[in-house]
Design an enzyme around this catalytic site. Structure first.
Site, PDB file in Angstrom:
ATOM      1  N   ARG A  28     -30.692  -0.236  56.925  1.00 56.37           N
ATOM      2  CA  ARG A  28     -31.959  -0.616  56.315  1.00 56.37           C
ATOM      3  C   ARG A  28     -32.419  -1.994  56.769  1.00 56.37           C
ATOM      4  O   ARG A  28     -33.467  -2.474  56.362  1.00 56.37           O
ATOM      5  CB  ARG A  28     -31.831  -0.590  54.782  1.00 56.37           C
ATOM      6  N   TYR A  29     -31.595  -2.656  57.587  1.00 54.60           N
ATOM      7  CA  TYR A  29     -31.919  -3.986  58.110  1.00 54.60           C
ATOM      8  C   TYR A  29     -31.537  -3.989  59.599  1.00 54.60           C
ATOM      9  O   TYR A  29     -30.610  -3.287  60.001  1.00 54.60           O
ATOM     10  CB  TYR A  29     -31.090  -5.060  57.407  1.00 54.60           C
ATOM     11  N   ARG A  41     -27.567  -5.271  60.351  1.00 56.82           N
ATOM     12  CA  ARG A  41     -26.372  -4.817  59.637  1.00 56.82           C
ATOM     13  C   ARG A  41     -26.495  -3.360  59.223  1.00 56.82           C
ATOM     14  O   ARG A  41     -27.597  -2.847  59.070  1.00 56.82           O
ATOM     15  CB  ARG A  41     -26.072  -5.693  58.433  1.00 56.82           C
ATOM     16  N   CYS A  94     -12.840   7.429  45.646  1.00 53.89           N
ATOM     17  CA  CYS A  94     -12.667   6.093  45.065  1.00 53.89           C
ATOM     18  C   CYS A  94     -11.425   6.119  44.201  1.00 53.89           C
ATOM     19  O   CYS A  94     -10.952   7.183  43.807  1.00 53.89           O
ATOM     20  CB  CYS A  94     -13.860   5.721  44.195  1.00 53.89           C
ATOM     21  N   CYS A 106     -17.021   5.098  38.751  1.00 49.19           N
ATOM     22  CA  CYS A 106     -17.818   4.278  37.840  1.00 49.19           C
ATOM     23  C   CYS A 106     -19.055   5.076  37.443  1.00 49.19           C
ATOM     24  O   CYS A 106     -19.743   5.617  38.307  1.00 49.19           O
ATOM     25  CB  CYS A 106     -18.240   2.991  38.541  1.00 49.19           C
ATOM     26  N   CYS A 159     -22.448   4.592  39.286  1.00 45.68           N
ATOM     27  CA  CYS A 159     -22.396   4.523  40.754  1.00 45.68           C
ATOM     28  C   CYS A 159     -23.733   4.900  41.403  1.00 45.68           C
ATOM     29  O   CYS A 159     -24.308   5.933  41.113  1.00 45.68           O
ATOM     30  CB  CYS A 159     -21.307   5.444  41.293  1.00 45.68           C
ATOM     31  N   ARG A 210     -24.125   5.763  44.378  1.00 50.87           N
ATOM     32  CA  ARG A 210     -23.976   6.842  45.354  1.00 50.87           C
ATOM     33  C   ARG A 210     -23.345   8.082  44.716  1.00 50.87           C
ATOM     34  O   ARG A 210     -22.655   8.848  45.399  1.00 50.87           O
ATOM     35  CB  ARG A 210     -23.140   6.317  46.518  1.00 50.87           C
ATOM     36  N   ASP A 246     -29.294   0.021  39.818  1.00 49.13           N
ATOM     37  CA  ASP A 246     -30.222   0.931  40.516  1.00 49.13           C
ATOM     38  C   ASP A 246     -30.582   2.090  39.586  1.00 49.13           C
ATOM     39  O   ASP A 246     -29.755   2.535  38.791  1.00 49.13           O
ATOM     40  CB  ASP A 246     -29.546   1.496  41.771  1.00 49.13           C
ATOM     41  N   ASP A 252     -32.399  -4.191  44.310  1.00 54.26           N
ATOM     42  CA  ASP A 252     -32.419  -3.365  45.515  1.00 54.26           C
ATOM     43  C   ASP A 252     -33.555  -2.375  45.293  1.00 54.26           C
ATOM     44  O   ASP A 252     -33.455  -1.494  44.433  1.00 54.26           O
ATOM     45  CB  ASP A 252     -31.069  -2.659  45.699  1.00 54.26           C
ATOM     46  N   LYS A 298     -33.319  -5.318  49.710  1.00 54.47           N
ATOM     47  CA  LYS A 298     -32.973  -6.112  48.535  1.00 54.47           C
ATOM     48  C   LYS A 298     -33.954  -7.273  48.384  1.00 54.47           C
ATOM     49  O   LYS A 298     -34.328  -7.887  49.380  1.00 54.47           O
ATOM     50  CB  LYS A 298     -31.546  -6.655  48.692  1.00 54.47           C
TER      51      LYS A 298
HETATM   52  C1  LIG Z   1     -26.848  -3.908  50.478  1.00 55.65           C
HETATM   53  C2  LIG Z   1     -26.893  -3.403  51.840  1.00 55.65           C
HETATM   54  C3  LIG Z   1     -26.563  -4.244  52.916  1.00 55.65           C
HETATM   55  C4  LIG Z   1     -26.053  -5.646  52.733  1.00 55.65           C
HETATM   56  O1  LIG Z   1     -26.988  -6.542  52.284  1.00 55.65           O
HETATM   57  P1  LIG Z   1     -26.679  -8.111  52.288  1.00 55.65           P
HETATM   58  O2  LIG Z   1     -27.867  -8.673  51.577  1.00 55.65           O
HETATM   59  O3  LIG Z   1     -26.569  -8.528  53.708  1.00 55.65           O
HETATM   60  O4  LIG Z   1     -25.401  -8.309  51.553  1.00 55.65           O
HETATM   61  C5  LIG Z   1     -26.695  -3.745  54.174  1.00 55.65           C
HETATM   62  N1  LIG Z   1     -27.114  -2.489  54.409  1.00 55.65           N
HETATM   63  C6  LIG Z   1     -27.431  -1.663  53.401  1.00 55.65           C
HETATM   64  C7  LIG Z   1     -27.872  -0.292  53.730  1.00 55.65           C
HETATM   65  C8  LIG Z   1     -27.318  -2.093  52.082  1.00 55.65           C
HETATM   66  O5  LIG Z   1     -27.598  -1.247  51.086  1.00 55.65           O
HETATM   67  S1  SF4 Z   2     -19.407   2.022  42.258  1.00 55.30           S
HETATM   68 FE1  SF4 Z   2     -19.283   4.094  43.166  1.00 55.30          FE
HETATM   69  S2  SF4 Z   2     -18.534   3.753  45.260  1.00 55.30           S
HETATM   70 FE2  SF4 Z   2     -18.070   1.891  44.083  1.00 55.30          FE
HETATM   71  S3  SF4 Z   2     -15.992   2.221  43.306  1.00 55.30           S
HETATM   72 FE3  SF4 Z   2     -17.386   2.871  41.701  1.00 55.30          FE
HETATM   73  S4  SF4 Z   2     -17.618   5.084  42.064  1.00 55.30           S
HETATM   74 FE4  SF4 Z   2     -16.761   4.205  43.927  1.00 55.30          FE
END
Ligand SMILES: *Cc1c(COP(=O)(O)O)cnc(C)c1O
Ligand code: SF4
Length: 370
Positions: A106-107, A110, A119, A123, A126, A128, A287, A324, A331
């Site tokens: 998304r950037y 990175r 995991c 959580c 989560c 995801r 989120d 985010d 973010k």
């Molecule tokens: C959160 C995230 C990052 C990292 O973001 P930083 O602000 O650099 O810590 C990078 N890629 C994705 C897809 C993310 O969700």
């Molecule tokens: S937040 Fe989601 S990905 Fe992170 S440890 Fe918990 S269950 Fe696993």
């Protein structure tokens, strides 16, 4: 007689994973569940996001208090069945921002590599949950190869975050192979290990793991403590082992209703983290994941907490408060209103800004003459 690795002790991380609580029955045996929790657990077992709690982390749950901040993080609630306005299955639009399987970008500089869906603990909030805990487990080499190939052919990606799931739930040999293959890409400068293991399975941060990873520095560890109760002597020892082995440790907390949504709680957490050389990096607005409305706070709560902490809490313990943005647009750091007013420069006067300080007084900053 055959020699075998001794894994029969609760102090062995493999024992912890093998003995994790993962069914309604196991949960109900150990905890007198409220009707809402019972219903939530049954739903999770049948169709939802799985239950998973290590015996170690379960030991932090207060069995007499349904509003225990540890319990709220890992014991399902009937409210998970509820959808509220704004809820999304994939709140960060990760599926739309995936240039290769298991890779999210998304950037420009990175990217996130999803190396497993497992995991140590699941959580309830989560982000995801749409894919985590689906039961496929660690991604085999050939499944990660297209993502690695993408990284090789996109040298602008200089920071790779290994996530999932939790990569430290995998065998050490597997963790090492994944880290080694990313480190072999010469354009990748930093690698981050995103993991909740220091919180929920601290004995996993053992000498074997540290020795396996040390050759691949610079490796940053992004961990996820949400409450001061999680800073047990075991967790603090794990943070110190990481720091001693040269890993910068950054903590991302998620702001959660009824868990850590008070300034006093977060202050204790952040102060505790810096004592163990872990830097509070982000306080994340939760989120809008489908079924987590009961765990989220209005944005104003986080802004109020940041306002209360500014100036009273040492700067090295102050994280950024981050939203985010839904849809995966990136973010955004959000701040309380410290800028009261701004005046542009004129022919006769320089520009100036009125700032509110943490003491509550307003002070003018005068720009230099143009
Ligand atoms: C959160 C995230 C990052 C990292 O973001 P930083 O602000 O650099 O810590 C990078 N890629 C994705 C897809 C993310 O969700
Ligand atoms: S937040 Fe989601 S990905 Fe992170 S440890 Fe918990 S269950 Fe696993």
């Amino acid at each position: 007689m055959q020699l075998r690795v001794e894994t029969a002790s609760p102090w062995d991380w493999r024992w912890q994973l093998r003995n994790s609580i993962s069914s309604v029955e196991q949960l109900a045996e150990r905890l007198s569940l409220t009707p809402g929790e019972q219903q939530g657990a049954e739903r999770a077992a049948a169709q939802g996001f799985p239950i998973g709690i290590t015996p170690y982390y379960f030991g932090l749950v207060d069995p007499s208090d349904p509003s225990c901040p540890i319990r709220r993080q890992v014991v399902p609630d009937e409210a998970e069945a509820r959808e509220v306005p704004g809820d999304l299955r994939d709140p960060l639009g990760e599926e739309a921002h995936s240039p290769a399987p298991e890779l999210v970008q998304r950037y420009p500089d990175r990217a996130l590599l999803l190396v497993t869906d497992q995991c140590a603990v699941y959580c309830r909030f989560c982000t995801r949950s749409r894919m985590v805990g689906a039961g496929e487990g660690p991604r085999p080499d050939q499944r990660l190869e297209p993502a690695l190939e993408y990284l090789r052919s996109h040298p602008e990606v200089r920071d790779v975050i290994l996530s999932g799931g939790d990569l430290l739930s995998m065998a050490t040999s597997r963790v090492r192979r994944v880290v080694e293959s990313v480190r072999a890409i010469s354009s990748v400068e930093t690698i981050r290990l995103a993991t909740r293991v220091p919180v929920v399975l601290p004995m996993r941060i053992d000498d074997e793991l540290l020795a396996a990873l040390r050759p691949f520095h610079p490796l940053w560890v992004m961990t996820h403590f949400n409450h001061p109760k999680e800073l047990t002597s075991e967790a603090r020892a794990a943070l110190n082992r990481l720091a001693d082995a040269g890993f910068p440790v950054m903590n991302q907390s998620v702001l959660l209703r009824g868990v850590n949504d008070r300034a006093e709680t977060l202050e204790a957490l952040f102060r505790g983290l810096i004592r163990e050389r872990a830097r509070p990096y982000y306080l994340l607005q939760a989120d809008p994941v489908r079924g987590t409305g009961h765990l989220r706070t209005p944005l104003d709560v986080g802004l109020g907490i940041m306002d209360q902490l500014q100036g009273r809490l040492t700067g090295i313990a102050m994280p950024k408060f981050i939203v985010d943005t839904p849809g995966g647009m990136g973010k955004v750091p959000v701040l309380p209103e410290w800028v009261v007013s701004r005046r542009a420069a004129t022919d006769t006067a320089p520009g100036s800004t009125t700032l509110r300080t943490w003491r509550g007084v307003e002070v003018d900053y005068i720009d230099p003459p143009v």
